[in-house]
Design an enzyme around this catalytic site. Structure first.
Site, short mmCIF file in Angstrom:
data_model
loop_
_atom_site.label_atom_id
_atom_site.label_comp_id
_atom_site.label_asym_id
_atom_site.label_seq_id
_atom_site.Cartn_x
_atom_site.Cartn_y
_atom_site.Cartn_z
N ASP A 159 104.84 106.43 -25.18
CA ASP A 159 103.46 106.91 -23.65
C ASP A 159 102.86 108.07 -24.22
O ASP A 159 101.70 107.73 -23.60
CB ASP A 159 105.04 107.62 -22.78
CG ASP A 159 106.10 106.72 -22.59
OD1 ASP A 159 105.82 105.57 -21.75
OD2 ASP A 159 107.08 106.84 -22.27
N HIS A 187 111.42 108.54 -19.50
CA HIS A 187 111.07 107.60 -20.17
C HIS A 187 110.72 106.58 -19.57
O HIS A 187 111.37 106.02 -18.57
CB HIS A 187 110.80 106.40 -21.25
CG HIS A 187 110.22 105.67 -21.18
ND1 HIS A 187 108.96 105.00 -21.96
CD2 HIS A 187 111.02 104.17 -21.40
CE1 HIS A 187 109.32 104.24 -22.01
NE2 HIS A 187 109.99 103.34 -21.69
#
Ligand code: NAX
Length: 327
Positions: A159, A187
């Site tokens: 990410d 996440h």
């Protein structure tokens, strides 16, 4: 000569495993002077495929690769392990409720945590990649009471890297011009990529883009990138996920550069109001082989709301696995 470092990879026959193992064996995980032994943990049905991957690893004749072990027994796989990459997980299938997903993964990460507790080396470092990564890490950690909590981490580096790349393209600068990017929270689609502390050529990134882009394009693009990859490729992120795992462990072991930080999901010590014990993503630096949460950042209202929303989701997941008796 240095003694080889034992690296255990679960889900080794999967697509991330295939993108990961060759890079580990070539020295990119730990350093170009560190010999490695690989241990591949798979379920019985996938052992043959793991053996095929091992044949290809042999055929690379990597100078640093000092052995490959293949097993379906976590007690064997984690025996003496120095680094554990927990990639294999139970994916969400159609019609599956979150409760079922958490329960199925509890059945994987609980036993693996116990095996790590009993058999891993004293310096074991664990990175959970398999989803739901943060909560799987929480489960594994709870099953390993003798291992310091700080050794359990989950991956938000993909990410982080996605956020760097999106911002670099927007501003038409090289990725290397951007410092202090942060992913906060889970996440998942609730993650919060923070541009209020990221710096581009010494300027705050949020001041270089308009707020509408930040809110309506940047954040959702980063948070939903996984789904966009599946849509385009017909398969989930694999090489980029493996790359992020390499970055995470390399920095953990070798340190992050001065004047910069990265993102990792670590066991919260209560920093920034994130309840203690949750595995949540923070801005982190690595010093002397340990992750440290960057302290003292001012969190504005916009960021606060988004961090809180992602942390709330982590609390819900924690409460669900607690109710299932998994932690
Ligand atoms: P694959 O389905 O290709 O491979 C998973 C492998 O794990 C399979 O070979 C399977 O046999 C094995 N496995 C299942 N249960 C196991 C167990 N108990 N012990 C050992 N091995 C086991 O999935 P892949 O694309 O490699 O993705 C792996 C995981 O990474 C998934 O959970 C996925 O959601 C997650 N991801 C996490 C990311 C992150 O940023 N944290 C990004 C990429 C990826 O989506």
């Amino acid at each position: 000569a240095k003694t080889p470092v034992k690296v255990t990879v679960t889900g080794a026959a999967g697509q991330i495993g295939y993108a990961l193992l060759f890079r580990i064996a070539s020295g990119q995980l730990l350093g170009s002077d560190v010999p490695v032994k690989l241990s591949l943990l798979e379920i019985p049905q996938a052992i043959k495929a793991a053996e095929g991957t091992a044949m290809e690893l042999d055929d690379c004749a990597f100078p640093l690769l000092r052995g490959i072990e293949i097993t379906d027994d976590p007690n064997v796989a984690f025996d003496g392990a120095n680094v554990a990459l927990l990639v294999g997980a139970r994916p969400r299938t159609k019609g599956m409720e979150r409760r079922d997903l958490l329960e199925a993964n509890g059945g994987i990460f609980g036993p693996q945590g116990r095996a790590i507790n009993e058999h891993a080396a004293d310096d074991i470092r664990v990175l959970v990649v398999g989803n739901p990564a943060n909560t799987n890490a929480l489960i594994a950690r709870s099953a390993a009471p003798d291992v310091p909590a700080e050794r359990f981490t989950a991956m938000t580096r993909l990410d982080h890297n996605r956020a760097l790349s999106q911002l670099a393209q927007k501003l038409d600068v090289p990725v290397s011009d951007i410092k202090k990017m942060t992913i906060w929270g889970n996440h998942s689609a609730t993650q919060y990529p923070d541009l209020y502390h990221a710096e581009v050529g010494g300027k705050i990134a949020a001041e270089l883009v308009d707020e509408a882009w930040l809110r309506d394009t940047f954040i959702p693009t980063v948070a939903k990138r996984g789904a966009a990859i599946i849509e385009a490729r017909g398969a989930s992120s694999a090489a980029s996920a493996a790359n992020a795992a390499i970055d995470h462990v390399y920095d953990w072991v070798n340190g992050t550069p001065e004047g910069d930080w990265t993102s990792a999901a670590v066991v919260s010590d209560g920093s920034y109001g994130v309840p203690e014990g949750l595995v949540s993503s923070f801005p982190v630096v690595s010093r002397n082989g340990r992750w440290e949460i960057v302290q003292g950042l001012e969190i504005n209202e916009f960021s606060r709301e988004r961090i809180d929303a992602s942390v709330r989701e982590l609390e819900e997941e924690r409460d669900a696995v607690r109710a299932l008796g998994l932690i």
